[in-house]
Design a protein around this motif. Structure first.
Motif, PDB file in Angstrom:
ATOM      1  N   GLU A 190      36.543  40.060  48.127  1.00 54.59           N
ATOM      2  CA  GLU A 190      37.413  40.495  49.217  1.00 54.59           C
ATOM      3  C   GLU A 190      38.811  39.892  49.072  1.00 54.59           C
ATOM      4  O   GLU A 190      39.816  40.565  49.304  1.00 54.59           O
ATOM      5  CB  GLU A 190      36.801  40.090  50.563  1.00 54.59           C
ATOM      6  CG  GLU A 190      35.595  40.930  50.962  1.00 54.59           C
ATOM      7  CD  GLU A 190      34.889  40.401  52.192  1.00 54.59           C
ATOM      8  OE1 GLU A 190      34.311  41.227  52.935  1.00 54.59           O
ATOM      9  OE2 GLU A 190      34.898  39.176  52.425  1.00 54.59           O
ATOM     10  N   ILE A 191      38.870  38.636  48.650  1.00 56.06           N
ATOM     11  CA  ILE A 191      40.175  38.003  48.431  1.00 56.06           C
ATOM     12  C   ILE A 191      40.902  38.680  47.277  1.00 56.06           C
ATOM     13  O   ILE A 191      42.112  38.961  47.363  1.00 56.06           O
ATOM     14  CB  ILE A 191      39.989  36.498  48.149  1.00 56.06           C
ATOM     15  CG1 ILE A 191      39.376  35.813  49.369  1.00 56.06           C
ATOM     16  CG2 ILE A 191      41.325  35.842  47.798  1.00 56.06           C
ATOM     17  CD1 ILE A 191      38.836  34.420  49.081  1.00 56.06           C
ATOM     18  N   PHE A 192      40.189  38.947  46.222  1.00 49.27           N
ATOM     19  CA  PHE A 192      40.776  39.625  45.067  1.00 49.27           C
ATOM     20  C   PHE A 192      41.362  40.980  45.463  1.00 49.27           C
ATOM     21  O   PHE A 192      42.484  41.334  45.086  1.00 49.27           O
ATOM     22  CB  PHE A 192      39.708  39.754  43.982  1.00 49.27           C
ATOM     23  CG  PHE A 192      39.820  40.937  43.086  1.00 49.27           C
ATOM     24  CD1 PHE A 192      40.938  41.144  42.293  1.00 49.27           C
ATOM     25  CD2 PHE A 192      38.797  41.870  43.028  1.00 49.27           C
ATOM     26  CE1 PHE A 192      41.035  42.248  41.460  1.00 49.27           C
ATOM     27  CE2 PHE A 192      38.891  42.971  42.200  1.00 49.27           C
ATOM     28  CZ  PHE A 192      40.016  43.162  41.416  1.00 49.27           C
ATOM     29  N   ARG A 193      40.632  41.736  46.267  1.00 49.32           N
ATOM     30  CA  ARG A 193      41.135  43.052  46.686  1.00 49.32           C
ATOM     31  C   ARG A 193      42.365  42.919  47.593  1.00 49.32           C
ATOM     32  O   ARG A 193      43.283  43.740  47.526  1.00 49.32           O
ATOM     33  CB  ARG A 193      40.016  43.838  47.374  1.00 49.32           C
ATOM     34  CG  ARG A 193      38.939  44.329  46.388  1.00 49.32           C
ATOM     35  CD  ARG A 193      37.999  45.326  47.036  1.00 49.32           C
ATOM     36  NE  ARG A 193      37.084  44.689  47.966  1.00 49.32           N
ATOM     37  CZ  ARG A 193      35.871  44.228  47.623  1.00 49.32           C
ATOM     38  NH1 ARG A 193      35.450  44.332  46.367  1.00 49.32           N
ATOM     39  NH2 ARG A 193      35.081  43.682  48.537  1.00 49.32           N
ATOM     40  N   THR A 238      49.474  46.090  42.874  1.00 49.04           N
ATOM     41  CA  THR A 238      49.201  46.289  41.456  1.00 49.04           C
ATOM     42  C   THR A 238      47.776  45.860  41.126  1.00 49.04           C
ATOM     43  O   THR A 238      47.189  45.058  41.837  1.00 49.04           O
ATOM     44  CB  THR A 238      50.186  45.484  40.582  1.00 49.04           C
ATOM     45  OG1 THR A 238      49.983  45.811  39.204  1.00 49.04           O
ATOM     46  CG2 THR A 238      49.997  43.987  40.759  1.00 49.04           C
ATOM     47  N   LYS A 239      47.229  46.428  40.070  1.00 50.93           N
ATOM     48  CA  LYS A 239      45.903  46.046  39.627  1.00 50.93           C
ATOM     49  C   LYS A 239      45.951  44.680  38.935  1.00 50.93           C
ATOM     50  O   LYS A 239      46.916  44.360  38.239  1.00 50.93           O
ATOM     51  CB  LYS A 239      45.338  47.082  38.646  1.00 50.93           C
ATOM     52  CG  LYS A 239      44.947  48.394  39.303  1.00 50.93           C
ATOM     53  CD  LYS A 239      43.739  48.192  40.205  1.00 50.93           C
ATOM     54  CE  LYS A 239      43.266  49.513  40.815  1.00 50.93           C
ATOM     55  NZ  LYS A 239      42.094  49.294  41.717  1.00 50.93           N
ATOM     56  N   PHE A 240      44.914  43.889  39.152  1.00 54.10           N
ATOM     57  CA  PHE A 240      44.822  42.572  38.531  1.00 54.10           C
ATOM     58  C   PHE A 240      43.928  42.625  37.305  1.00 54.10           C
ATOM     59  O   PHE A 240      43.010  43.449  37.214  1.00 54.10           O
ATOM     60  CB  PHE A 240      44.248  41.559  39.527  1.00 54.10           C
ATOM     61  CG  PHE A 240      45.262  40.931  40.447  1.00 54.10           C
ATOM     62  CD1 PHE A 240      45.219  39.581  40.737  1.00 54.10           C
ATOM     63  CD2 PHE A 240      46.256  41.704  41.024  1.00 54.10           C
ATOM     64  CE1 PHE A 240      46.153  39.003  41.584  1.00 54.10           C
ATOM     65  CE2 PHE A 240      47.188  41.141  41.873  1.00 54.10           C
ATOM     66  CZ  PHE A 240      47.145  39.777  42.153  1.00 54.10           C
ATOM     67  N   ASP A 241      44.206  41.730  36.375  1.00 55.94           N
ATOM     68  CA  ASP A 241      43.325  41.512  35.227  1.00 55.94           C
ATOM     69  C   ASP A 241      42.258  40.523  35.679  1.00 55.94           C
ATOM     70  O   ASP A 241      42.546  39.335  35.876  1.00 55.94           O
ATOM     71  CB  ASP A 241      44.132  40.949  34.061  1.00 55.94           C
ATOM     72  CG  ASP A 241      43.269  40.682  32.832  1.00 55.94           C
ATOM     73  OD1 ASP A 241      42.130  41.189  32.784  1.00 55.94           O
ATOM     74  OD2 ASP A 241      43.725  39.948  31.936  1.00 55.94           O
ATOM     75  N   VAL A 242      41.040  41.008  35.866  1.00 59.93           N
ATOM     76  CA  VAL A 242      39.986  40.188  36.467  1.00 59.93           C
ATOM     77  C   VAL A 242      38.876  39.919  35.465  1.00 59.93           C
ATOM     78  O   VAL A 242      38.389  40.820  34.799  1.00 59.93           O
ATOM     79  CB  VAL A 242      39.400  40.873  37.717  1.00 59.93           C
ATOM     80  CG1 VAL A 242      38.306  39.996  38.317  1.00 59.93           C
ATOM     81  CG2 VAL A 242      40.486  41.112  38.742  1.00 59.93           C
ATOM     82  N   LYS A 243      38.478  38.655  35.401  1.00 60.74           N
ATOM     83  CA  LYS A 243      37.349  38.248  34.586  1.00 60.74           C
ATOM     84  C   LYS A 243      36.300  37.634  35.495  1.00 60.74           C
ATOM     85  O   LYS A 243      36.622  36.868  36.397  1.00 60.74           O
ATOM     86  CB  LYS A 243      37.776  37.217  33.534  1.00 60.74           C
ATOM     87  CG  LYS A 243      36.616  36.677  32.708  1.00 60.74           C
ATOM     88  CD  LYS A 243      37.076  35.577  31.759  1.00 60.74           C
ATOM     89  CE  LYS A 243      35.893  34.997  30.986  1.00 60.74           C
ATOM     90  NZ  LYS A 243      36.302  33.876  30.106  1.00 60.74           N
TER      91      LYS A 243
END
Length: 318
Positions: free
Chosen positions: A239-242, A250-255
């Motif tokens: 939820e924090i990431f979104r 912008t879209k994040f690079d998520v691992k």
């Protein structure tokens, strides 16, 4: 009884300073006397039109600590002490507590927690094991002095301010408060995130400025519970990431890092207790139980903390 004469140990920097500022904000209204204990000489701390003197002390000298606390007739000690060795951390708090117990006016002690509860995460994070002895001492003293002594373990989760790292606002440095400048899990300056586990673990975020106000308000409670937990907001990491993506537009690079990924990042021969500190924190998120934070302090005091979206919009919004 409410606190009236308060000593903040370690109150010249980081979260300690925010707590001092929270107390100074209500000083006149609540007729408080506030002193700050420090290992080094420093000028008074001024905030909200008032100030608190900084008193240099030696945490290895119980008699000198007792003299200072007695001089100001302190009734409440709030410790924000920290360190990387038992001597700098555990011993200092124990000496501070023992000195305070010899002061007739003393009746309240808050040890240096102000994060996640030490007893919940000390299995994973070695530094937090140094916080356990003082908790045991406090419990024993309360058994011996049930009518004249109380303590509370005050926690706030992760500081929301780390989400401000790298912002380019005109006064962007204010995003960090008095805390160190670094990202943790989320690096909005790089539009990236390295999330431990599957991202569905709930995470407690509280802005450091709000922590100061919560602690100040807690001193005006008639009685302390053993655990006083606060939260600016409790969200899952996903939820924090979104929210980060939404506010930044912008879209994040998520691992998503597995337990094996995290263990591989650890130094097998750490130089000191801090070497693996933040990596151990990631492992605690993956392997630990759900963090218990009933937000009881939110219900007991009238503090309206900032939520994650509001913080992100302040420092990352257009």
């Amino acid at each position: 009884m409410k606190s009236q004469r308060i000593a903040v140990a370690g109150g010249t920097g980081k979260i300690g300073r925010h707590i001092v500022e929270g107390l100074l904000k209500i000083k006149e209204k609540c007729s408080l006397e506030i002193i700050v204990l420090s290992r080094s000489q420093s000028s008074d701390i001024s905030y909200a039109g008032t100030n608190a003197p900084v008193i240099p002390v030696d945490y290895n000298d119980q008699s000198s600590l007792q003299k200072v606390l007695n001089q100001f007739q302190v009734d409440t000690v709030i410790s924000t002490l920290s360190g990387h060795t038992p001597d700098a951390f555990t011993t200092s708090q124990e000496n501070l507590l023992r000195a305070a117990l010899s002061v007739p006016s003393f009746r309240r002690f808050a040890p240096s927690e102000f994060a996640f509860e030490s007893e919940q995460i000390s299995t994973f994070i070695k530094l937090y094991r140094m916080k356990l002895p003082i908790i045991q001492s406090l419990r024993q003293i309360q058994k011996e002095r049930p009518d004249s002594f109380e303590y509370s373990l005050i926690n706030c989760g992760m500081f929301m301010n780390y989400l401000g790292y790298g912002n380019t606002k005109p006064e962007g440095h204010k995003a960090y408060g008095h805390l160190a400048h670094f990202p943790y899990i989320f690096d909005l300056s790089k539009h990236s995130a390295d999330i431990p586990g599957d991202g569905e673990r709930q995470f407690v975020y509280t802005r450091a400025e709000d922590v100061g106000e919560f602690v100040a308000a807690a001193t005006q409670l008639e009685a302390w519970e053993e655990h006083l937990n606060m939260a600016g907001e409790i969200l899952t990491l996903n939820e924090i990431f979104r929210l980060c993506e939404d506010v930044c537009g912008t879209k994040f690079d998520v691992k998503y890092s597995s337990r094996e990924d995290i263990v591989a990042k650890m130094n097998p021969s750490p130089e000191n207790i801090m070497t693996n500190f933040f990596t151990e924190g990631l492992l605690a998120i993956v392997d630990g139980d759900d963090i218990e934070n009933p937000m009881n302090l939110n219900k007991l005091v009238d503090v309206k903390p900032m939520g994650v979206r509001q913080y992100l919009e302040q420092w990352w919004g257009n």
